[in-house]
Design a protein around this motif. Sequence first.
Motif, PDB file in Angstrom:
ATOM      1  N   PHE A   1      33.870 130.348   3.300  1.00 37.19           N
ATOM      2  CA  PHE A   1      33.556 128.624   1.885  1.00 37.19           C
ATOM      3  C   PHE A   1      34.266 127.790   1.829  1.00 37.19           C
ATOM      4  CE2 PHE A   1      33.602 133.842   0.144  1.00 37.19           C
ATOM      5  CZ  PHE A   1      32.599 133.177  -0.790  1.00 37.19           C
ATOM      6  N   GLU A   2      33.726 127.176   0.992  1.00 37.97           N
ATOM      7  CA  GLU A   2      34.529 125.519   1.070  1.00 37.97           C
ATOM      8  C   GLU A   2      35.819 125.186   0.463  1.00 37.97           C
ATOM      9  OE1 GLU A   2      32.798 122.687   2.783  1.00 37.97           O
ATOM     10  OE2 GLU A   2      31.098 124.389   3.094  1.00 37.97           O
ATOM     11  N   SER A   3      36.705 125.748  -0.385  1.00 35.55           N
ATOM     12  CA  SER A   3      37.230 126.032  -0.452  1.00 35.55           C
ATOM     13  C   SER A   3      38.295 126.729  -1.207  1.00 35.55           C
ATOM     14  CB  SER A   3      37.151 125.174  -2.007  1.00 35.55           C
ATOM     15  OG  SER A   3      36.546 126.265  -2.879  1.00 35.55           O
ATOM     16  N   LYS A   4      39.557 126.953  -1.177  1.00 39.41           N
ATOM     17  CA  LYS A   4      40.663 128.250  -1.147  1.00 39.41           C
ATOM     18  C   LYS A   4      40.099 129.113  -2.364  1.00 39.41           C
ATOM     19  CE  LYS A   4      45.476 129.369  -2.174  1.00 39.41           C
ATOM     20  NZ  LYS A   4      46.750 128.802  -1.901  1.00 39.41           N
ATOM     21  N   THR A   5      39.702 128.726  -3.616  1.00 36.28           N
ATOM     22  CA  THR A   5      39.496 128.902  -5.351  1.00 36.28           C
ATOM     23  C   THR A   5      38.264 129.916  -4.517  1.00 36.28           C
ATOM     24  OG1 THR A   5      40.478 126.413  -6.179  1.00 36.28           O
ATOM     25  CG2 THR A   5      38.809 128.392  -7.707  1.00 36.28           C
ATOM     26  N   GLU A   6      37.138 129.301  -4.041  1.00 35.48           N
ATOM     27  CA  GLU A   6      35.933 130.535  -3.603  1.00 35.48           C
ATOM     28  C   GLU A   6      36.839 131.778  -2.703  1.00 35.48           C
ATOM     29  OE1 GLU A   6      31.576 127.147  -3.028  1.00 35.48           O
ATOM     30  OE2 GLU A   6      33.564 126.323  -2.310  1.00 35.48           O
ATOM     31  N   ALA A   7      37.517 130.915  -1.753  1.00 36.70           N
ATOM     32  CA  ALA A   7      37.507 132.130  -0.719  1.00 36.70           C
ATOM     33  C   ALA A   7      38.440 133.427  -2.147  1.00 36.70           C
ATOM     34  CB  ALA A   7      38.042 131.934   0.170  1.00 36.70           C
ATOM     35  N   TYR A   8      39.172 132.817  -2.779  1.00 35.31           N
ATOM     36  CA  TYR A   8      40.066 133.642  -3.551  1.00 35.31           C
ATOM     37  C   TYR A   8      39.102 134.642  -4.753  1.00 35.31           C
ATOM     38  CZ  TYR A   8      43.854 135.582  -6.324  1.00 35.31           C
ATOM     39  OH  TYR A   8      43.876 136.663  -7.505  1.00 35.31           O
ATOM     40  N   GLY A   9      38.120 133.610  -4.951  1.00 37.61           N
ATOM     41  CA  GLY A   9      37.271 134.619  -6.335  1.00 37.61           C
ATOM     42  C   GLY A   9      36.508 135.554  -5.596  1.00 37.61           C
ATOM     43  N   ARG A  10      35.798 134.971  -4.071  1.00 38.28           N
ATOM     44  CA  ARG A  10      35.206 136.294  -3.447  1.00 38.28           C
ATOM     45  C   ARG A  10      35.735 137.094  -3.769  1.00 38.28           C
ATOM     46  NH1 ARG A  10      31.032 139.418  -3.404  1.00 38.28           N
ATOM     47  NH2 ARG A  10      29.233 139.276  -1.887  1.00 38.28           N
ATOM     48  N   GLU A  11      36.612 137.279  -3.397  1.00 37.09           N
ATOM     49  CA  GLU A  11      37.623 138.559  -2.150  1.00 37.09           C
ATOM     50  C   GLU A  11      38.331 138.885  -4.030  1.00 37.09           C
ATOM     51  OE1 GLU A  11      42.291 139.201  -2.389  1.00 37.09           O
ATOM     52  OE2 GLU A  11      42.302 136.968  -2.301  1.00 37.09           O
ATOM     53  N   ARG A  12      38.767 138.434  -5.305  1.00 34.30           N
ATOM     54  CA  ARG A  12      38.522 139.473  -6.507  1.00 34.30           C
ATOM     55  C   ARG A  12      36.861 139.920  -6.921  1.00 34.30           C
ATOM     56  NH1 ARG A  12      43.274 140.485  -6.694  1.00 34.30           N
ATOM     57  NH2 ARG A  12      42.851 141.058  -8.682  1.00 34.30           N
ATOM     58  N   GLU A  13      36.656 139.277  -6.927  1.00 35.58           N
ATOM     59  CA  GLU A  13      34.729 139.798  -7.007  1.00 35.58           C
ATOM     60  C   GLU A  13      34.555 141.056  -6.623  1.00 35.58           C
ATOM     61  OE1 GLU A  13      30.571 138.749  -6.371  1.00 35.58           O
ATOM     62  OE2 GLU A  13      31.730 137.374  -6.312  1.00 35.58           O
ATOM     63  N   ILE A  14      35.017 140.657  -4.791  1.00 37.92           N
ATOM     64  CA  ILE A  14      34.855 142.142  -4.069  1.00 37.92           C
ATOM     65  C   ILE A  14      35.605 143.608  -4.761  1.00 37.92           C
ATOM     66  CG2 ILE A  14      35.700 143.473  -1.425  1.00 37.92           C
ATOM     67  CD1 ILE A  14      34.039 141.025  -0.842  1.00 37.92           C
ATOM     68  N   LYS A  15      37.020 142.864  -5.207  1.00 38.91           N
ATOM     69  CA  LYS A  15      38.373 143.806  -5.433  1.00 38.91           C
ATOM     70  C   LYS A  15      38.019 144.466  -7.142  1.00 38.91           C
ATOM     71  CE  LYS A  15      42.225 142.866  -2.431  1.00 38.91           C
ATOM     72  NZ  LYS A  15      43.526 141.765  -2.055  1.00 38.91           N
ATOM     73  N   SER A  16      37.152 144.030  -7.813  1.00 42.42           N
ATOM     74  CA  SER A  16      36.990 144.491  -8.707  1.00 42.42           C
ATOM     75  C   SER A  16      35.915 145.311  -9.436  1.00 42.42           C
ATOM     76  CB  SER A  16      36.675 142.737  -9.612  1.00 42.42           C
ATOM     77  OG  SER A  16      35.214 142.446  -9.793  1.00 42.42           O
ATOM     78  N   LYS A  17      35.297 145.530  -8.296  1.00 46.06           N
ATOM     79  CA  LYS A  17      34.275 147.130  -8.166  1.00 46.06           C
ATOM     80  C   LYS A  17      34.856 147.828  -7.696  1.00 46.06           C
ATOM     81  CE  LYS A  17      30.576 143.550  -7.344  1.00 46.06           C
ATOM     82  NZ  LYS A  17      28.880 142.811  -8.572  1.00 46.06           N
ATOM     83  N   LYS A  18      36.279 148.065  -6.795  1.00 50.48           N
ATOM     84  CA  LYS A  18      36.676 149.248  -6.501  1.00 50.48           C
ATOM     85  C   LYS A  18      35.655 150.334  -6.567  1.00 50.48           C
ATOM     86  CE  LYS A  18      40.138 148.961 -10.002  1.00 50.48           C
ATOM     87  NZ  LYS A  18      40.675 147.708  -9.551  1.00 50.48           N
ATOM     88  N   SER A  19      34.493 149.513  -5.279  1.00 52.71           N
ATOM     89  CA  SER A  19      33.708 150.994  -5.013  1.00 52.71           C
ATOM     90  C   SER A  19      34.086 150.846  -3.295  1.00 52.71           C
ATOM     91  CB  SER A  19      32.250 150.276  -5.491  1.00 52.71           C
ATOM     92  OG  SER A  19      30.716 150.934  -4.561  1.00 52.71           O
ATOM     93  N   ARG A  20      33.852 151.289  -2.486  1.00 49.51           N
ATOM     94  CA  ARG A  20      33.504 151.968  -1.265  1.00 49.51           C
ATOM     95  C   ARG A  20      32.190 151.785  -0.723  1.00 49.51           C
ATOM     96  NH1 ARG A  20      37.424 154.614   3.403  1.00 49.51           N
ATOM     97  NH2 ARG A  20      36.576 154.620   4.428  1.00 49.51           N
ATOM     98  N   ASP A  21      31.493 152.263  -1.726  1.00 51.03           N
ATOM     99  CA  ASP A  21      29.727 152.137  -1.010  1.00 51.03           C
ATOM    100  C   ASP A  21      29.980 150.738  -1.218  1.00 51.03           C
ATOM    101  OD1 ASP A  21      30.181 154.831  -1.072  1.00 51.03           O
ATOM    102  OD2 ASP A  21      28.800 154.823  -3.187  1.00 51.03           O
ATOM    103  N   TYR A  22      30.508 150.106  -2.332  1.00 52.97           N
ATOM    104  CA  TYR A  22      30.057 148.062  -2.198  1.00 52.97           C
ATOM    105  C   TYR A  22      30.288 147.532  -0.944  1.00 52.97           C
ATOM    106  CZ  TYR A  22      29.052 143.273  -4.106  1.00 52.97           C
ATOM    107  OH  TYR A  22      29.114 142.074  -3.862  1.00 52.97           O
ATOM    108  N   ILE A  23      31.386 147.909  -0.556  1.00 55.28           N
ATOM    109  CA  ILE A  23      31.794 147.514   1.171  1.00 55.28           C
ATOM    110  C   ILE A  23      30.703 147.647   2.011  1.00 55.28           C
ATOM    111  CG2 ILE A  23      33.936 147.370   2.205  1.00 55.28           C
ATOM    112  CD1 ILE A  23      35.744 147.544  -0.170  1.00 55.28           C
ATOM    113  N   GLU A  24      30.742 149.042   2.178  1.00 55.76           N
ATOM    114  CA  GLU A  24      29.845 149.843   3.269  1.00 55.76           C
ATOM    115  C   GLU A  24      28.643 148.778   2.925  1.00 55.76           C
ATOM    116  OE1 GLU A  24      31.189 153.639   3.033  1.00 55.76           O
ATOM    117  OE2 GLU A  24      32.813 153.375   4.347  1.00 55.76           O
ATOM    118  N   TRP A  25      28.567 148.451   1.944  1.00 52.16           N
ATOM    119  CA  TRP A  25      27.010 148.181   1.929  1.00 52.16           C
ATOM    120  C   TRP A  25      27.024 146.404   2.464  1.00 52.16           C
ATOM    121  CZ3 TRP A  25      25.273 143.996  -1.337  1.00 52.16           C
ATOM    122  CH2 TRP A  25      24.435 143.374  -0.973  1.00 52.16           C
ATOM    123  N   LEU A  26      28.282 145.516   1.713  1.00 54.52           N
ATOM    124  CA  LEU A  26      27.966 144.584   2.176  1.00 54.52           C
ATOM    125  C   LEU A  26      28.033 144.311   3.900  1.00 54.52           C
ATOM    126  CD1 LEU A  26      31.037 142.802   0.001  1.00 54.52           C
ATOM    127  CD2 LEU A  26      28.505 142.131   0.273  1.00 54.52           C
TER     128      LEU A  26
END
Length: 83
Positions: free
Chosen positions: A54-79
């Motif tokens: 990502f181009e910025s800290k805000t975007e990278a942090y936002g994506r981290e929060r988005e992935i964590k918000s899924k609370k899904s091992r299946d989603y992580i393994e799909w990624l």
Amino acid sequence: MTCLTYILFSKSINHYYVGYTCSDLQERLRKHNTNHKGFTGRANDWQIVYTESFESKTEAYGREREIKSKKSRDYIEWLISTT
């Protein structure tokens, strides 16, 4: 400045960890693999299994929060499987 959202995996505890950094990812991994009080301190065999840039800290942090918000091992393994 390039920032990364990353996913680590520890085989010994069979867990994923999602984080972000705007510094050297290999150095960040070294810190995760040291004995400390945080979540990743429970294991010392973390490996990088996925990254997104990502181009910025805000975007990278936002994506981290988005992935964590899924609370899904299946989603992580799909990624991970899409790389």
